[in-house]
Design a protein around this motif. Structure first.
Motif, PDB file in Angstrom:
ATOM      1  N   GLU A  51       1.045  -1.303  -0.141  1.00  0.00           N
ATOM      2  CA  GLU A  51       0.143  -0.125   0.245  1.00  0.00           C
ATOM      3  C   GLU A  51       1.006   1.410  -0.128  1.00  0.00           C
ATOM      4  OE1 GLU A  51      -1.284   0.164   4.747  1.00  0.00           O
ATOM      5  OE2 GLU A  51      -2.110  -1.067   3.119  1.00  0.00           O
ATOM      6  N   GLU A  52       0.063   2.081  -0.376  1.00  0.00           N
ATOM      7  CA  GLU A  52       1.381   3.030  -0.483  1.00  0.00           C
ATOM      8  C   GLU A  52       1.268   3.968   0.679  1.00  0.00           C
ATOM      9  OE1 GLU A  52      -0.979   6.130  -4.201  1.00  0.00           O
ATOM     10  OE2 GLU A  52      -2.130   5.720  -2.507  1.00  0.00           O
ATOM     11  N   ARG A  53       2.538   4.930   1.254  1.00  0.00           N
ATOM     12  CA  ARG A  53       2.973   5.673   2.050  1.00  0.00           C
ATOM     13  C   ARG A  53       3.782   6.780   2.036  1.00  0.00           C
ATOM     14  NH1 ARG A  53       0.678   2.913   4.711  1.00  0.00           N
ATOM     15  NH2 ARG A  53       1.246   1.121   6.256  1.00  0.00           N
ATOM     16  N   THR A  54       3.611   7.764   2.872  1.00  0.00           N
ATOM     17  CA  THR A  54       3.956   8.978   2.346  1.00  0.00           C
ATOM     18  C   THR A  54       5.477   9.309   2.626  1.00  0.00           C
ATOM     19  OG1 THR A  54       3.992  10.343   4.723  1.00  0.00           O
ATOM     20  CG2 THR A  54       1.736  10.291   2.801  1.00  0.00           C
ATOM     21  N   PRO A  55       6.613  10.298   1.892  1.00  0.00           N
ATOM     22  CA  PRO A  55       7.212  10.291   2.216  1.00  0.00           C
ATOM     23  C   PRO A  55       7.869  10.459   3.978  1.00  0.00           C
ATOM     24  CG  PRO A  55       7.531  11.392   0.045  1.00  0.00           C
ATOM     25  CD  PRO A  55       6.282  10.899   0.977  1.00  0.00           C
ATOM     26  N   ALA A  56       7.114  10.412   4.488  1.00  0.00           N
ATOM     27  CA  ALA A  56       7.591  10.938   5.893  1.00  0.00           C
ATOM     28  C   ALA A  56       7.267  10.245   7.160  1.00  0.00           C
ATOM     29  CB  ALA A  56       5.961  11.861   6.664  1.00  0.00           C
ATOM     30  N   GLN A  57       5.547   8.734   6.494  1.00  0.00           N
ATOM     31  CA  GLN A  57       5.787   7.903   7.249  1.00  0.00           C
ATOM     32  C   GLN A  57       7.007   7.122   6.838  1.00  0.00           C
ATOM     33  OE1 GLN A  57       1.903   6.934   4.552  1.00  0.00           O
ATOM     34  NE2 GLN A  57       1.118   6.866   6.909  1.00  0.00           N
ATOM     35  N   GLN A  60      10.090   7.996   8.990  1.00  0.00           N
ATOM     36  CA  GLN A  60       9.985   8.048  10.409  1.00  0.00           C
ATOM     37  C   GLN A  60      10.127   6.005  10.212  1.00  0.00           C
ATOM     38  OE1 GLN A  60       5.560   8.167  11.485  1.00  0.00           O
ATOM     39  NE2 GLN A  60       6.593   7.700  13.999  1.00  0.00           N
ATOM     40  N   SER A  61      10.005   5.121   9.144  1.00  0.00           N
ATOM     41  CA  SER A  61       9.877   3.512   9.294  1.00  0.00           C
ATOM     42  C   SER A  61      10.994   3.488   9.746  1.00  0.00           C
ATOM     43  CB  SER A  61       9.113   2.853   8.435  1.00  0.00           C
ATOM     44  OG  SER A  61       7.959   3.157   8.519  1.00  0.00           O
ATOM     45  N   PHE A  62      12.180   4.016   8.687  1.00  0.00           N
ATOM     46  CA  PHE A  62      13.266   4.022   8.659  1.00  0.00           C
ATOM     47  C   PHE A  62      14.623   4.581   9.735  1.00  0.00           C
ATOM     48  CE2 PHE A  62      11.789   2.224   4.679  1.00  0.00           C
ATOM     49  CZ  PHE A  62      12.421   0.814   4.724  1.00  0.00           C
ATOM     50  N   HIS A  63      13.860   5.355  10.612  1.00  0.00           N
ATOM     51  CA  HIS A  63      14.608   6.320  11.374  1.00  0.00           C
ATOM     52  C   HIS A  63      15.836   7.309  10.570  1.00  0.00           C
ATOM     53  CE1 HIS A  63      12.625   3.763  14.424  1.00  0.00           C
ATOM     54  NE2 HIS A  63      13.046   3.233  14.221  1.00  0.00           N
ATOM     55  N   LEU A  64      15.247   7.773   9.245  1.00  0.00           N
ATOM     56  CA  LEU A  64      15.418   8.409   8.774  1.00  0.00           C
ATOM     57  C   LEU A  64      15.693  10.231   8.407  1.00  0.00           C
ATOM     58  CD1 LEU A  64      16.250   6.234   5.365  1.00  0.00           C
ATOM     59  CD2 LEU A  64      18.734   6.803   7.335  1.00  0.00           C
ATOM     60  N   ARG A  66      13.879  13.609   6.397  1.00  0.00           N
ATOM     61  CA  ARG A  66      12.958  13.501   5.368  1.00  0.00           C
ATOM     62  C   ARG A  66      13.875  13.258   4.288  1.00  0.00           C
ATOM     63  NH1 ARG A  66       7.163  16.141   6.296  1.00  0.00           N
ATOM     64  NH2 ARG A  66       7.111  16.047   4.624  1.00  0.00           N
ATOM     65  N   GLY A  67      14.655  14.214   4.494  1.00  0.00           N
ATOM     66  CA  GLY A  67      16.353  14.541   3.226  1.00  0.00           C
ATOM     67  C   GLY A  67      16.739  13.520   2.462  1.00  0.00           C
ATOM     68  N   ALA A  68      16.886  12.726   3.720  1.00  0.00           N
ATOM     69  CA  ALA A  68      18.277  11.282   3.331  1.00  0.00           C
ATOM     70  C   ALA A  68      16.572  10.402   2.371  1.00  0.00           C
ATOM     71  CB  ALA A  68      17.679  10.202   4.311  1.00  0.00           C
ATOM     72  N   MET A  69      15.487  10.565   2.891  1.00  0.00           N
ATOM     73  CA  MET A  69      14.285   9.679   2.559  1.00  0.00           C
ATOM     74  C   MET A  69      14.019  10.238   0.978  1.00  0.00           C
ATOM     75  SD  MET A  69      12.507   6.834   2.482  1.00  0.00           S
ATOM     76  CE  MET A  69      12.748   5.924   3.594  1.00  0.00           C
ATOM     77  N   THR A  70      13.748  11.547   1.257  1.00  0.00           N
ATOM     78  CA  THR A  70      13.617  11.604  -0.323  1.00  0.00           C
ATOM     79  C   THR A  70      14.587  11.454  -1.430  1.00  0.00           C
ATOM     80  OG1 THR A  70      12.495  13.930   0.744  1.00  0.00           O
ATOM     81  CG2 THR A  70      13.441  14.202  -1.726  1.00  0.00           C
ATOM     82  N   ARG A 137      14.959  -8.376  19.355  1.00  0.00           N
ATOM     83  CA  ARG A 137      13.405  -7.654  19.129  1.00  0.00           C
ATOM     84  C   ARG A 137      13.313  -6.653  19.654  1.00  0.00           C
ATOM     85  NH1 ARG A 137      11.256 -12.932  16.816  1.00  0.00           N
ATOM     86  NH2 ARG A 137      10.954 -12.497  14.099  1.00  0.00           N
ATOM     87  N   GLU A 138      13.821  -7.366  21.408  1.00  0.00           N
ATOM     88  CA  GLU A 138      13.481  -6.920  22.303  1.00  0.00           C
ATOM     89  C   GLU A 138      14.602  -5.469  22.575  1.00  0.00           C
ATOM     90  OE1 GLU A 138      13.076  -7.189  27.059  1.00  0.00           O
ATOM     91  OE2 GLU A 138      13.579  -8.912  26.480  1.00  0.00           O
ATOM     92  N   LEU A 139      15.899  -5.509  21.847  1.00  0.00           N
ATOM     93  CA  LEU A 139      17.450  -4.720  21.540  1.00  0.00           C
ATOM     94  C   LEU A 139      16.458  -2.893  21.367  1.00  0.00           C
ATOM     95  CD1 LEU A 139      19.657  -3.675  22.756  1.00  0.00           C
ATOM     96  CD2 LEU A 139      20.910  -5.365  21.394  1.00  0.00           C
ATOM     97  N   ARG A 140      16.337  -3.797  19.543  1.00  0.00           N
ATOM     98  CA  ARG A 140      15.400  -3.100  18.640  1.00  0.00           C
ATOM     99  C   ARG A 140      14.742  -2.168  19.178  1.00  0.00           C
ATOM    100  NH1 ARG A 140      10.977  -3.838  15.436  1.00  0.00           N
ATOM    101  NH2 ARG A 140      11.017  -6.386  15.707  1.00  0.00           N
ATOM    102  N   GLU A 141      13.197  -3.045  20.045  1.00  0.00           N
ATOM    103  CA  GLU A 141      11.995  -1.630  20.233  1.00  0.00           C
ATOM    104  C   GLU A 141      12.439  -1.081  21.294  1.00  0.00           C
ATOM    105  OE1 GLU A 141       9.241  -5.463  21.747  1.00  0.00           O
ATOM    106  OE2 GLU A 141       9.699  -6.243  19.822  1.00  0.00           O
ATOM    107  N   ARG A 142      13.110  -1.234  22.894  1.00  0.00           N
ATOM    108  CA  ARG A 142      13.716  -0.362  23.525  1.00  0.00           C
ATOM    109  C   ARG A 142      14.581   0.522  22.911  1.00  0.00           C
ATOM    110  NH1 ARG A 142      13.271  -2.847  28.831  1.00  0.00           N
ATOM    111  NH2 ARG A 142      12.502  -5.225  28.666  1.00  0.00           N
ATOM    112  N   LEU A 143      16.059  -0.110  21.944  1.00  0.00           N
ATOM    113  CA  LEU A 143      16.345   1.385  21.737  1.00  0.00           C
ATOM    114  C   LEU A 143      15.584   2.329  20.250  1.00  0.00           C
ATOM    115  CD1 LEU A 143      19.521  -0.699  20.131  1.00  0.00           C
ATOM    116  CD2 LEU A 143      19.337   1.487  21.588  1.00  0.00           C
ATOM    117  N   GLY A 144      14.523   1.661  19.848  1.00  0.00           N
ATOM    118  CA  GLY A 144      13.119   2.589  19.392  1.00  0.00           C
ATOM    119  C   GLY A 144      12.117   3.403  19.809  1.00  0.00           C
ATOM    120  N   ALA A 145      12.728   2.908  21.787  1.00  0.00           N
ATOM    121  CA  ALA A 145      11.880   3.570  22.700  1.00  0.00           C
ATOM    122  C   ALA A 145      12.004   4.867  22.956  1.00  0.00           C
ATOM    123  CB  ALA A 145      11.303   3.109  23.535  1.00  0.00           C
ATOM    124  N   ILE A 146      13.230   5.105  22.380  1.00  0.00           N
ATOM    125  CA  ILE A 146      14.572   5.937  23.461  1.00  0.00           C
ATOM    126  C   ILE A 146      14.042   7.796  22.368  1.00  0.00           C
ATOM    127  CG2 ILE A 146      16.813   6.678  23.850  1.00  0.00           C
ATOM    128  CD1 ILE A 146      17.283   4.034  24.328  1.00  0.00           C
TER     129      ILE A 146
END
Length: 146
Positions: A51-57, A60-64, A66-70, A137-146
């Motif tokens: 499905e479609e996503r915005t560049p901002a989404q 955010q998904s890749f923790h980048l 907006r300029g890097a994603m663009t 996975r837990e390590l990723r989730e905890r780091l992602g929540a920081i």
């Protein structure tokens, strides 16, 4: 934190950073000519979501930023791997979807990467890899929540 905990943290992150560097290097070499790992990651993400996503989404998904994603999206659009269309309700926003060419490029990349990844998993042993996944996975989730 105790010195023992500090040493454990340093050893863990040292291994993670080294694995990341080695994996990126090895996988980048196996990708189809002209494809970057960041481009493959976006194509794979869009193909899985279907499905479609915005560049901002996506950023955010890749923790980048907006300029890097663009930048990545512009390269993918130039290659014909994604379609970028305006939001008909809000002209300031855009939507990104994977194109048939992008799906084919992603499939070619997976075909190139699968044997490398599969070999490593066979060498380590599937059961040991399964055991490691919950901790990672837990390590990723905890780091992602920081």
């Amino acid at each position: 934190m105790s010195q023992q905990t500090d040493s454990l943290a340093v050893a863990l992150f040292s291994e993670i950073f080294t694995i990341d560097q080695l994996a990126r290097n090895r996988l980048t070499k196996a990708l189809p000519k002209g494809m970057e790992l960041s481009q493959f990651s976006v194509l794979n993400h869009l193909a899985r979501l279907n499905e479609e996503r915005t560049p901002a989404q996506l950023a955010q998904s890749f923790h980048l930023t907006r300029g890097a994603m663009t930048n990545t999206l512009n390269k993918l659009e130039w290659a014909g791997h994604v379609h970028i269309r305006p939001d008909w309700d809000d002209a300031r926003r855009k939507f990104v979807s994977i194109s048939p060419s992008g799906r084919a490029a992603r499939d070619a990349a997976i075909a190139a990467l699968a044997p490398i990844i599969g070999e490593v998993i066979r060498e380590i042993g599937p059961e040991r890899v399964r055991q490691a996944l919950p901790v990672l996975r837990e390590l990723r989730e905890r780091l992602g929540a920081i």
